[in-house]
Design a protein around this motif. Structure first.
Motif: not given
Length: 294
Positions: A49-71
């Motif tokens: 489920l987690l793998e599918r969520l990361l792969i199928t979600s739009p890359w800008p959303v995933v990129l913004a999510f990781f940037a927010a978590v890191v910040f």
């Protein structure tokens, strides 16, 4: 001179012992393999489920999510910008999907190591007898060649995500346990005596005093767990775990220098992102702890 040779079992006896052990383990896997496999089905479903969520979600959303978590973890703009740049370059070079698979695997392995490792570390900290019992097992887990883990795991589960996940957790969990134990044992005795003076029970002292003060050391354990999980992904690719490790393995088999270097750099980039974020968060926790209890 016969006495110079070290006395050893005969070849026939060794073969008999090996066949007995191997046969017993094969019988065990035939009898209980399906039951053990079903026990780990929820873990596999969560990973998928987690793998599918990361792969199928739009890359800008995933990129913004990781940037927010890191910040939120580091509170540093430089680390956040570095994260965005690194992940963007990974996407540009066509490694986005494999990177998301690897991040999903490392995330689930780290979560499982935390859930299992912290309670074991707590038991070790509260009992010298448990520590003496567990320490040799941890030494064995850390010194055993990682390829050896794959043999019994593959015999039970076959090829796929679950055996790779279990092998990675076995390899990565020792620092989580050790540093949890160390962090709790390093809590100042004066603080514990003050908690006793206020009438705190054992569980209250653990939850409200020991664990909060040990949190920076526990974060160091989480950091090491993530690093060791990432170092294991290439080995896990040998038993069917998809991701950057499989790309590295394919590059080795086919002698593709560029593909191997790019995949390796992607793994390094993820490792640096996780390392900087968790280290910065651990330092923030340490400063907070020093302010509150200093």
């Amino acid at each position: 001179m016969d006495w110079i040779e070290f006395p050893s079992l005969s070849r026939e006896n060794m073969l008999t012992i090996k066949k007995t052990i191997d046969g017993s383990f094969k019988e065990f896997t035939r009898a209980y393999g399906d039951l053990i496999d079903k026990f780990f089905d929820p873990l596999q479903d969560f990973l998928v489920l987690l793998e599918r969520l990361l792969i199928t979600s739009p890359w800008p959303v995933v990129l913004a999510f990781f940037a927010a978590v890191v910040f939120l973890m580091s509170r540093k703009v430089s680390i956040t910008i570095g994260t965005v740049v690194a992940l963007s370059l990974i996407g540009v070079f066509g490694l986005w999907e494999d990177t998301m698979r690897t991040i999903a695997m490392v995330t689930v392995c780290t979560m499982l190591a935390i859930v299992l490792g912290i309670p074991i570390g707590i038991f070790m900290a509260r009992s010298d007898r448990v520590q003496r019992l567990v320490n040799p097992i941890l030494d064995l887990m850390q010194t055993m060649p990682s390829f050896v883990y794959l043999i019994p795991v593959v015999m039970i589960f076959g090829i796929g995500k679950v055996p790779g996940l279990i092998a990675v957790v076995i390899y990565a969990i020792p620092p989580m346990i050790r540093l949890t134990n160390l962090g709790i044992r390093l809590v100042d005795q004066d603080v514990l005596e003050a908690a006793d003076a206020f009438g705190s029970s054992g569980s209250q002292k653990l939850m409200n005093v020991q664990l909060p003060l040990a949190l920076p050391t526990i974060m160091a354990g989480i950091n090491q767990c993530i690093m060791m999980s990432l170092s294991m992904v290439v080995v896990a690719s040998m038993i069917g775990v998809k991701g950057l490790g499989q790309e590295v393995l394919n590059a080795i088999n086919n002698q593709y220098l560029t593909a191997g270097v790019l995949s390796g750099l992607a793994i390094v980039s993820i490792a640096i992102i996780f390392d900087r974020a968790t280290q910065a968060y651990g330092k923030r926790l340490q400063k907070h702890s020093e302010v509150v209890h200093g």
